[in-house]
Each structure stands twice: as C-alpha cells, then as structure tokens.
Motif scaffolding. Sequence first.
Motif, PDB file in Angstrom:
ATOM      1  N   ASP A  31     -18.071 -30.306 -41.056  1.00  0.00           N
ATOM      2  CA  ASP A  31     -19.256 -30.265 -41.579  1.00  0.00           C
ATOM      3  C   ASP A  31     -20.195 -31.351 -41.006  1.00  0.00           C
ATOM      4  O   ASP A  31     -21.484 -31.375 -41.142  1.00  0.00           O
ATOM      5  CB  ASP A  31     -19.409 -30.410 -42.847  1.00  0.00           C
ATOM      6  CG  ASP A  31     -18.600 -28.799 -43.518  1.00  0.00           C
ATOM      7  OD1 ASP A  31     -18.611 -27.729 -42.742  1.00  0.00           O
ATOM      8  OD2 ASP A  31     -17.951 -28.988 -44.630  1.00  0.00           O
ATOM      9  N   ASN A  32     -19.483 -32.390 -40.626  1.00  0.00           N
ATOM     10  CA  ASN A  32     -20.170 -34.011 -40.197  1.00  0.00           C
ATOM     11  C   ASN A  32     -20.295 -33.930 -38.835  1.00  0.00           C
ATOM     12  O   ASN A  32     -20.672 -35.180 -38.561  1.00  0.00           O
ATOM     13  CB  ASN A  32     -19.651 -34.879 -41.103  1.00  0.00           C
ATOM     14  CG  ASN A  32     -20.179 -35.180 -42.383  1.00  0.00           C
ATOM     15  OD1 ASN A  32     -21.324 -34.600 -42.717  1.00  0.00           O
ATOM     16  ND2 ASN A  32     -19.578 -36.073 -43.268  1.00  0.00           N
ATOM     17  N   LEU A  33     -19.607 -33.239 -38.190  1.00  0.00           N
ATOM     18  CA  LEU A  33     -19.439 -33.461 -36.660  1.00  0.00           C
ATOM     19  C   LEU A  33     -19.717 -32.584 -35.738  1.00  0.00           C
ATOM     20  O   LEU A  33     -19.629 -31.291 -35.725  1.00  0.00           O
ATOM     21  CB  LEU A  33     -17.938 -33.705 -36.357  1.00  0.00           C
ATOM     22  CG  LEU A  33     -17.073 -34.043 -34.789  1.00  0.00           C
ATOM     23  CD1 LEU A  33     -18.180 -35.429 -34.448  1.00  0.00           C
ATOM     24  CD2 LEU A  33     -16.122 -34.230 -34.827  1.00  0.00           C
ATOM     25  N   HIS A  34     -20.501 -33.011 -34.681  1.00  0.00           N
ATOM     26  CA  HIS A  34     -21.013 -32.159 -33.644  1.00  0.00           C
ATOM     27  C   HIS A  34     -20.627 -32.861 -32.392  1.00  0.00           C
ATOM     28  O   HIS A  34     -20.615 -33.925 -32.010  1.00  0.00           O
ATOM     29  CB  HIS A  34     -22.560 -32.118 -33.255  1.00  0.00           C
ATOM     30  CG  HIS A  34     -23.361 -31.204 -34.305  1.00  0.00           C
ATOM     31  ND1 HIS A  34     -24.476 -31.503 -34.707  1.00  0.00           N
ATOM     32  CD2 HIS A  34     -22.768 -30.086 -35.135  1.00  0.00           C
ATOM     33  CE1 HIS A  34     -24.866 -30.302 -35.688  1.00  0.00           C
ATOM     34  NE2 HIS A  34     -23.823 -29.826 -35.717  1.00  0.00           N
ATOM     35  N   VAL A  35     -19.700 -32.181 -31.280  1.00  0.00           N
ATOM     36  CA  VAL A  35     -19.089 -32.667 -30.077  1.00  0.00           C
ATOM     37  C   VAL A  35     -19.934 -31.700 -29.181  1.00  0.00           C
ATOM     38  O   VAL A  35     -19.872 -30.437 -29.184  1.00  0.00           O
ATOM     39  CB  VAL A  35     -17.713 -32.422 -30.195  1.00  0.00           C
ATOM     40  CG1 VAL A  35     -17.223 -32.921 -28.585  1.00  0.00           C
ATOM     41  CG2 VAL A  35     -16.781 -33.177 -31.334  1.00  0.00           C
ATOM     42  N   LEU A  36     -20.528 -32.534 -28.261  1.00  0.00           N
ATOM     43  CA  LEU A  36     -21.033 -31.898 -27.061  1.00  0.00           C
ATOM     44  C   LEU A  36     -20.490 -32.008 -25.697  1.00  0.00           C
ATOM     45  O   LEU A  36     -20.410 -33.283 -25.381  1.00  0.00           O
ATOM     46  CB  LEU A  36     -22.689 -31.886 -26.927  1.00  0.00           C
ATOM     47  CG  LEU A  36     -23.609 -31.572 -28.013  1.00  0.00           C
ATOM     48  CD1 LEU A  36     -25.078 -32.131 -27.764  1.00  0.00           C
ATOM     49  CD2 LEU A  36     -23.507 -30.179 -28.433  1.00  0.00           C
ATOM     50  N   VAL A  37     -19.854 -30.994 -25.079  1.00  0.00           N
ATOM     51  CA  VAL A  37     -19.351 -31.172 -23.705  1.00  0.00           C
ATOM     52  C   VAL A  37     -20.349 -30.885 -22.519  1.00  0.00           C
ATOM     53  O   VAL A  37     -21.318 -30.225 -22.885  1.00  0.00           O
ATOM     54  CB  VAL A  37     -17.816 -30.715 -23.731  1.00  0.00           C
ATOM     55  CG1 VAL A  37     -16.773 -31.199 -24.642  1.00  0.00           C
ATOM     56  CG2 VAL A  37     -18.029 -29.007 -23.846  1.00  0.00           C
ATOM     57  N   HIS A  38     -19.966 -31.453 -21.489  1.00  0.00           N
ATOM     58  CA  HIS A  38     -21.022 -31.344 -20.243  1.00  0.00           C
ATOM     59  C   HIS A  38     -22.194 -32.245 -20.729  1.00  0.00           C
ATOM     60  O   HIS A  38     -23.437 -31.731 -20.121  1.00  0.00           O
ATOM     61  CB  HIS A  38     -21.175 -29.976 -19.765  1.00  0.00           C
ATOM     62  CG  HIS A  38     -19.829 -29.130 -19.454  1.00  0.00           C
ATOM     63  ND1 HIS A  38     -19.064 -29.576 -18.432  1.00  0.00           N
ATOM     64  CD2 HIS A  38     -19.155 -28.127 -20.250  1.00  0.00           C
ATOM     65  CE1 HIS A  38     -17.835 -28.903 -18.375  1.00  0.00           C
ATOM     66  NE2 HIS A  38     -17.981 -27.984 -19.062  1.00  0.00           N
ATOM     67  N   ALA A  39     -22.164 -33.185 -21.540  1.00  0.00           N
ATOM     68  CA  ALA A  39     -23.353 -33.908 -21.977  1.00  0.00           C
ATOM     69  C   ALA A  39     -23.399 -34.985 -21.345  1.00  0.00           C
ATOM     70  O   ALA A  39     -22.390 -36.093 -21.668  1.00  0.00           O
ATOM     71  CB  ALA A  39     -23.484 -33.950 -23.446  1.00  0.00           C
ATOM     72  N   THR A  40     -24.120 -35.350 -20.235  1.00  0.00           N
ATOM     73  CA  THR A  40     -23.992 -36.783 -19.622  1.00  0.00           C
ATOM     74  C   THR A  40     -25.027 -37.567 -19.885  1.00  0.00           C
ATOM     75  O   THR A  40     -26.303 -37.242 -19.838  1.00  0.00           O
ATOM     76  CB  THR A  40     -24.074 -36.654 -18.123  1.00  0.00           C
ATOM     77  OG1 THR A  40     -23.395 -35.654 -17.577  1.00  0.00           O
ATOM     78  CG2 THR A  40     -23.974 -37.767 -17.220  1.00  0.00           C
ATOM     79  N   VAL A  41     -24.831 -38.733 -20.739  1.00  0.00           N
ATOM     80  CA  VAL A  41     -25.981 -39.447 -21.343  1.00  0.00           C
ATOM     81  C   VAL A  41     -26.423 -40.403 -20.007  1.00  0.00           C
ATOM     82  O   VAL A  41     -25.531 -41.045 -19.260  1.00  0.00           O
ATOM     83  CB  VAL A  41     -25.261 -40.569 -22.173  1.00  0.00           C
ATOM     84  CG1 VAL A  41     -26.402 -41.361 -22.732  1.00  0.00           C
ATOM     85  CG2 VAL A  41     -24.713 -39.698 -23.411  1.00  0.00           C
ATOM     86  N   GLN A  42     -27.604 -40.428 -19.768  1.00  0.00           N
ATOM     87  CA  GLN A  42     -28.497 -41.196 -18.851  1.00  0.00           C
ATOM     88  C   GLN A  42     -28.981 -42.376 -19.115  1.00  0.00           C
ATOM     89  O   GLN A  42     -29.107 -43.534 -18.513  1.00  0.00           O
ATOM     90  CB  GLN A  42     -29.468 -40.452 -18.287  1.00  0.00           C
ATOM     91  CG  GLN A  42     -28.949 -38.916 -17.818  1.00  0.00           C
ATOM     92  CD  GLN A  42     -30.191 -38.016 -17.074  1.00  0.00           C
ATOM     93  OE1 GLN A  42     -31.024 -37.676 -18.154  1.00  0.00           O
ATOM     94  NE2 GLN A  42     -29.963 -37.637 -16.122  1.00  0.00           N
ATOM     95  N   LYS A  43     -29.232 -42.657 -20.634  1.00  0.00           N
ATOM     96  CA  LYS A  43     -29.912 -43.861 -21.040  1.00  0.00           C
ATOM     97  C   LYS A  43     -29.890 -44.017 -22.528  1.00  0.00           C
ATOM     98  O   LYS A  43     -29.827 -42.819 -23.153  1.00  0.00           O
ATOM     99  CB  LYS A  43     -31.325 -43.594 -20.537  1.00  0.00           C
ATOM    100  CG  LYS A  43     -32.249 -44.901 -20.316  1.00  0.00           C
ATOM    101  CD  LYS A  43     -33.462 -44.587 -19.741  1.00  0.00           C
ATOM    102  CE  LYS A  43     -34.285 -46.227 -19.813  1.00  0.00           C
ATOM    103  NZ  LYS A  43     -35.534 -45.858 -19.294  1.00  0.00           N
ATOM    104  N   ILE A  44     -29.679 -44.964 -23.108  1.00  0.00           N
ATOM    105  CA  ILE A  44     -29.840 -45.211 -24.307  1.00  0.00           C
ATOM    106  C   ILE A  44     -31.148 -45.591 -24.685  1.00  0.00           C
ATOM    107  O   ILE A  44     -31.863 -46.539 -23.955  1.00  0.00           O
ATOM    108  CB  ILE A  44     -28.999 -46.667 -25.172  1.00  0.00           C
ATOM    109  CG1 ILE A  44     -27.398 -46.142 -24.860  1.00  0.00           C
ATOM    110  CG2 ILE A  44     -29.344 -46.840 -26.512  1.00  0.00           C
ATOM    111  CD1 ILE A  44     -26.739 -47.340 -24.737  1.00  0.00           C
TER     112      ILE A  44
END
Length: 405
Positions: A243-256
């Motif tokens: 209930d507390n977790l979302h996992v996204l795959v094919h998600a490339t972080v470009q910037k904080i």
Amino acid sequence: MALVGGAAEILMKFKILLSLILWINTFALSQAYEHPGQYRYPFIRPASSFTEPPSAAESRGASKTYDYIIIGGGTAGCPLAATLSQNFSVLLLERGGTPFANGNVSFLQNFHISLADTSQTSASQVFISTDGVINSRARILGGGTCINAGFYTRASASYIKRVGWDAKLVNESYPWVEKQIVHRPELVPWQRAFRDSLIEVGISPFNGFTYDHLYGTKIGGTIFDRFGRRHTAAELLASANPDNLHVLVHATVQKIVFDKTSKRPRAVGVIFKDENGKQNKAFLSKRPRSEIIVSSGALGSPQLLLLSGIGPKADLEKLNISVVLDNEFVGKGMADNPLNTIYIPTNRNIKQSLIQVVGITKLGVYIEASSGFGQSMDSIHWNNGIVSAEVSTMFLCVCLVYSNE
Ligand SMILES: *[C@@H]1O[C@H](CO)[C@@H](O)[C@H](O)[C@H]1NC(C)=O
Ligand SMILES: *[C@@H]1O[C@H](CO)[C@@H](O)[C@H](O)[C@H]1NC(C)=O
Ligand SMILES: *[C@@H]1O[C@H](CO)[C@@H](O)[C@H](O)[C@H]1NC(C)=O
Ligand SMILES: *[C@@H]1O[C@H](CO)[C@@H](O)[C@H](O)[C@H]1NC(C)=O
C-alpha cells in the motif's frame, strides 16, 4: 443419449475455453513487449503508467507525493524501498525492466548470454573504463544481482567499522536477506577440486560453509538455488508494504529538482523519462524528513549528481549545467579492484558453476573460480571484462584472483 449430450457440453466448454485462450493471446500480443509474470507484484508498473499531479506548484502538498523517492532499483534500492515502505510512502525509480520473466537473468547457464547481449534492452550494459578495461553494469530491477556471479558473503568487521555502520543492527539485518534469496551451494566437482587446492597451497584454515567473512578457505552463500535459478534483490520487494510502495520500471531519472528559494538548496523532486520518451515529474511530501535517495550505482550516482548540478564547479560550467553545490569530489577518484585471471582449457565436458568457494588471504587477495562457460566456434562469443578469454575451446575453468584493499 446422455453420453452424447455430455460430449456436446464438453465440446461447448472446450470452445469457450479455446476462445478465451485466443482472446488472452491477442491481448498479450497487443501489449507489445509485456510478458505474463513480468510485473510479479501489483505495485510494479511501467513508467508510462505514472500520472503527474496537476501542476508542479500544486504538487507539493497535493495527493501524489512521497516521503522517499529512491533513484535506482538495484542491490541497494530494492531492499531499501521494501524497508522504508513499512512506515512511509515510497517511489522507487528504475531505468531498466524487471528480471522476473527474463530467462537470460534467471538461469545460471545463461550467465554469459546476458553479458554478451549488448542490445538496448539487455540487463547488462557494456562500458569501457578510461584506461580501456571492458566491463558491464546492470540496467534492470535487482541491479548487479541480476548479472553478477551470485556469490554472497557478510561484510568484514573492519569494513563495517570503517564505514561507520551499527554492527549490531547490521548483524540483525543479515538473516532478513539470507532467508529470502541466499542458498547453500551444492559443490560441483571443479569447485571441490578448487577448495582442496586452496587448502593444499596453504590458504588456511578451512572454515567450511559460512556466510562470515573469514581468512582462509570457505564455501560461501550463493543466490542460485539448487535448480540453477537466480534469486535477485528484486525479490526482496516481496517484503514491501504494497500500500505504500510504487515501483516504476523504464523510468530514467534525468535530474533532481531543487528548491533554491532558501539559503540551502533542498532536493524536492525528480524529473524522469518514461519508456515512450515522455518527461514526468515526481515530488516529495512536505514531511521534514522526506528524502531523495540516490542508489544508482558507482557510475550512475555521480552521473546523476553532476546532471543535477552537484559537482566540481568548473566541470559543470563547461557543460552549461547550473551549479547547485560546488563539490570537487563528485565523479572523481574511481577505481576498480585489480584482477588477474587464469584460464584452464579442457576438452572434457565440465559442469557449469559460478563462484561457490573462495580463498581470502591476509593481504586482502580473493581467489575464486568458475567452470564450464567456454567459447566454441558455434557458441556465443563475448569479451566482457573478467570473463574475456578469446579462445576457441569447448569447456573452460577460470580462476579469478583479485585484491580488495
Ligand atoms: C516502523 O515503525 C514502528 C513503530 O514506530 C517501528 O517499531 C518499526 O521499527 C518501524 N519499521 C521500520 C522498518 O522502520
Ligand atoms: C537474451 O540474450 C539474447 C542474446 O544475447 C538476446 O538476443 C535476447 O533478446 C535476450 N533476451 C532477453 C529477454 O533479454
Ligand atoms: C556480529 O556477528 C559476528 C559473527 O557473525 C560477530 O563476530 C560479531 O561480534 C557480531 N557483532 C555484534 C556487534 O553483535
Ligand atoms: C546555456 O544555458 C542557458 C540557460 O540555461 C541557455 O540560454 C544557453 O543557450 C545555454 N548554452 C548552451 C551552449 O547550451
């Protein structure tokens, strides 16, 4: 007559079943690269399923924010997300896919096939260091545990002291991992011979089977079970609070993304690209202790910091990246373990094995062996770092000798 009626009924049921199977097949085909079982847990989704909050300004304090955003679903990111989700809302972002329906990752006999796959969708991404050494890094949920040789050991007491961890808490945490994905190996003949050889040349004492880091020769843990099936860090997500977790795959972080309105810039969100190339933003909740955690690997973590404006000022300015924090150490001082390999070609059929036995000397040298991953004329060829024998032999035993200090 009853018999005929019954047969007709069965035939009808069969037709319904058949059309159901056909429908499921059509459905599966329309889902492009998706395999049944690929997502295993309902909280794992492709990045394109992410829906952004209405506007960036509203988002902090709006519904879809997270107490923790973890960048990188590897050996560190997966167990961290599972643990934090017990009490907090967590978003885990991974640039690769999932290992669950990937035979190249799941089976010991495909170890070399995974490393040889240099395509864009491969779990292993080849890179070459500045001094020309070919190597691979992971690009998949589960990280290095999906492409490495699967040896498991507890850390040395001196290491825990040096990095400043709580030794008691570390000890209490080991069984959590070990119960879920670590196995006692069944030694194949080559590994037994290797164990006896290490003892014979004086890598002593023999410590038997143990997870502890001890000098001498030992049989360690493995993440391959007795059927040769690999158990990766992604399986640790089974312990998450769904209930507390979302996992996204094919998600490339470009910037904080930083809030620069106060004197000290504060990380408040991330910009990531989904599998269709669309940019998305995700934000932290306003909870004072909310954090963005970078667990993107030895190469990925500094790269992301640099792209986000944290690093040596001169380097960032050269690339027209606006400086958030001038830190001279980011992206510097990287070194790998020096490694020597000895190949023993043989024309006998040698059973495949990865690391099961290790010899550890007081000088910090590790001696390990694998077997049966040779290259024949018609077998798959690869030239990736530690397993790069460019030889045309049927079967092969490999000794790896490397130094860790
Ligand atoms: C979650 O919170 C409870 C109650 O405060 C605490 O006992 C537990 O250790 C926490 N769990 C984690 C994984 O932090
Ligand atoms: C497995 O590896 C082979 C060759 O290296 C490649 O063609 C295939 O696409 C890979 N399979 C997956 C699921 O990545
Ligand atoms: C942790 O466990 C090791 C044995 O695995 C033991 O030597 C050490 O004293 C323990 N440390 C603490 C702080 O309990
Ligand atoms: C550098 O960044 C500024 C503003 O961010 C932009 O206007 C400019 O075009 C960029 N220059 C180059 C060479 O990319």
